[in-house]
Design an enzyme around this catalytic site. Structure first.
Site, short mmCIF file in Angstrom:
data_model
loop_
_atom_site.label_atom_id
_atom_site.label_comp_id
_atom_site.label_asym_id
_atom_site.label_seq_id
_atom_site.Cartn_x
_atom_site.Cartn_y
_atom_site.Cartn_z
CB SER A 6 12.44 3.66 -20.91
OG SER A 6 11.98 2.49 -21.59
CG HIS A 31 14.18 6.84 -23.77
ND1 HIS A 31 15.19 7.39 -24.54
CD2 HIS A 31 14.33 5.50 -23.89
CE1 HIS A 31 15.90 6.42 -25.08
NE2 HIS A 31 15.40 5.26 -24.71
CG ASP A 33 13.31 2.19 -25.22
OD1 ASP A 33 13.10 2.16 -23.99
OD2 ASP A 33 14.28 2.75 -25.74
CG MET A 35 12.93 -2.19 -29.29
SD MET A 35 13.33 -3.34 -27.95
CE MET A 35 13.96 -2.22 -26.71
CG HIS A 64 16.30 4.44 -28.26
ND1 HIS A 64 16.76 3.65 -27.24
CD2 HIS A 64 17.19 4.30 -29.28
CE1 HIS A 64 17.88 3.04 -27.63
NE2 HIS A 64 18.15 3.41 -28.86
CG MET A 66 16.82 0.35 -30.41
SD MET A 66 16.51 -0.17 -28.71
CE MET A 66 15.12 0.91 -28.29
CG MET A 135 22.70 2.39 -26.98
SD MET A 135 21.10 2.81 -26.26
CE MET A 135 20.65 1.31 -25.39
N GLY A 140 17.98 -3.66 -26.67
CA GLY A 140 17.04 -4.74 -26.94
C GLY A 140 16.10 -5.08 -25.80
N GLY A 143 15.99 -3.52 -17.91
CA GLY A 143 16.35 -4.31 -16.75
C GLY A 143 17.74 -4.93 -16.78
CG ASP A 173 18.64 3.98 -23.29
OD1 ASP A 173 18.16 3.80 -24.42
OD2 ASP A 173 18.10 3.57 -22.24
N GLY A 175 20.43 0.60 -17.76
CA GLY A 175 20.94 0.24 -16.44
C GLY A 175 21.11 1.39 -15.47
C1 DX5 Z 1 16.84 -0.91 -24.21
C2 DX5 Z 1 16.24 0.47 -24.23
C3 DX5 Z 1 16.34 1.20 -22.91
C4 DX5 Z 1 15.69 0.47 -21.75
C5 DX5 Z 1 16.16 1.09 -20.46
O1 DX5 Z 1 17.30 -1.26 -25.46
O2 DX5 Z 1 16.82 1.28 -25.23
O3 DX5 Z 1 15.80 2.49 -23.04
O4 DX5 Z 1 14.32 0.53 -21.84
O5 DX5 Z 1 15.69 0.33 -19.39
P1 DX5 Z 1 16.56 0.17 -18.06
O6 DX5 Z 1 16.67 1.55 -17.47
O7 DX5 Z 1 15.73 -0.75 -17.21
O8 DX5 Z 1 17.88 -0.40 -18.44
ZN ZN Z 2 16.17 3.38 -25.11
#
Ligand code: DX5
Ligand code: ZN
Length: 223
Positions: A6, A31, A33, A35, A64, A66, A135, A140, A143, A173, A175
């Site tokens: 991502s 991937h 994201d 938002m 993805h 959101m 998830m 959102g 990190g 997805d 952490g």
């Molecule tokens: C958060 C995203 C994730 C995020 C993952 O809402 O959907 O894809 O970017 O990032 P890490 O791997 O750092 O948790």
């Molecule tokens: Zn994501």
């Protein structure tokens, strides 16, 4: 087993460069994201960034989503180079017909399960999907620390998908790091999203991906 970086924690000022570095490092797909500041408080990007990544890299792209109105963006994302779109079930009124809208736009389709959404909610839909994202954090931002209790959904999905003989990718997805990636695969994940594990100030994307593969015992390099 595939790794999907991502770009959320990447340096957007050097997007093409870091994208090429991750592809060189053995990433399997993107991937991205998206938002909209409504479904989640953050606002990230839309089709122009998808298009920029599709120009800089030959890897497949999943978005993805959101966002509050996913179906309204399917066509623009397909035109920008997205192969797959993944929406959150609670953002659409008619979950059953939304996959067809994505396919009509020329995309493969998946759904994402936020922490409060159970597998049972999407079980009737499974045969019409290419992918399910579980998830492991509250969506959102990148990190965050993984919440391993949500791996139970991965196990549940794995047995449902295998029992029905479906070709549905199970993705996790949030952490994912070298120290917990094996737990995700052991639970039944096929795809690992990796944001801050790949794009961080301590390693190059190539080094980070090599560390993830090593932690996975070399599982699943891109064929
Ligand atoms: C958060 C995203 C994730 C995020 C993952 O809402 O959907 O894809 O970017 O990032 P890490 O791997 O750092 O948790
Ligand atoms: Zn994501």
């Amino acid at each position: 087993m595939r790794i999907a970086p991502s770009i959320l924690t990447a340096d957007f000022g050097r997007l093409a460069e870091v994208a090429q570095a991750a592809e060189e490092g053995g990433a399997d797909l993107w991937h991205l994201d998206m938002m909209d500041g409504h479904y989640v408080p953050q606002l990230t990007f839309g089709p122009p960034i998808v298009e920029a990544i599709s120009r800089a890299s030959s890897l497949p792209i999943e978005v993805h989503m959101m966002v509050a109105n996913p179906a309204g963006h399917f066509e623009a994302l397909a035109a920008a180079g997205a192969q797959r779109v993944v929406f959150h079930v609670e953002t659409v009124t008619d979950v059953a017909s939304t996959p067809d809208l994505a396919r009509a736009a020329g995309c493969e389709v998946g759904v994402a399960l936020s922490p409060g959404i159970e597998v049972a909610t999407i079980e009737p839909l499974l045969a019409s999907l290419d992918e399910v994202i579980v998830m492991l954090i509250v969506p959102g931002k990148g990190g965050q620390a993984m919440q391993p209790e949500y791996l139970s959904k991965v196990r549940e999905l794995r047995s449902l998908v295998d029992a029905a003989g479906l070709d549905v990718a199970i993705e996790v997805d949030g952490g994912v790091k070298a120290h917990n990636a094996v737990d995700c695969v052991a639970a039944g994940a096929d795809v690992l999203v990796a944001g801050s594990a790949v794009f961080n100030p301590d390693q190059s994307p190539q080094e980070a991906l090599a560390a993830l593969r090593l932690a996975l015992g070399g599982l699943g390099p891109r064929s």
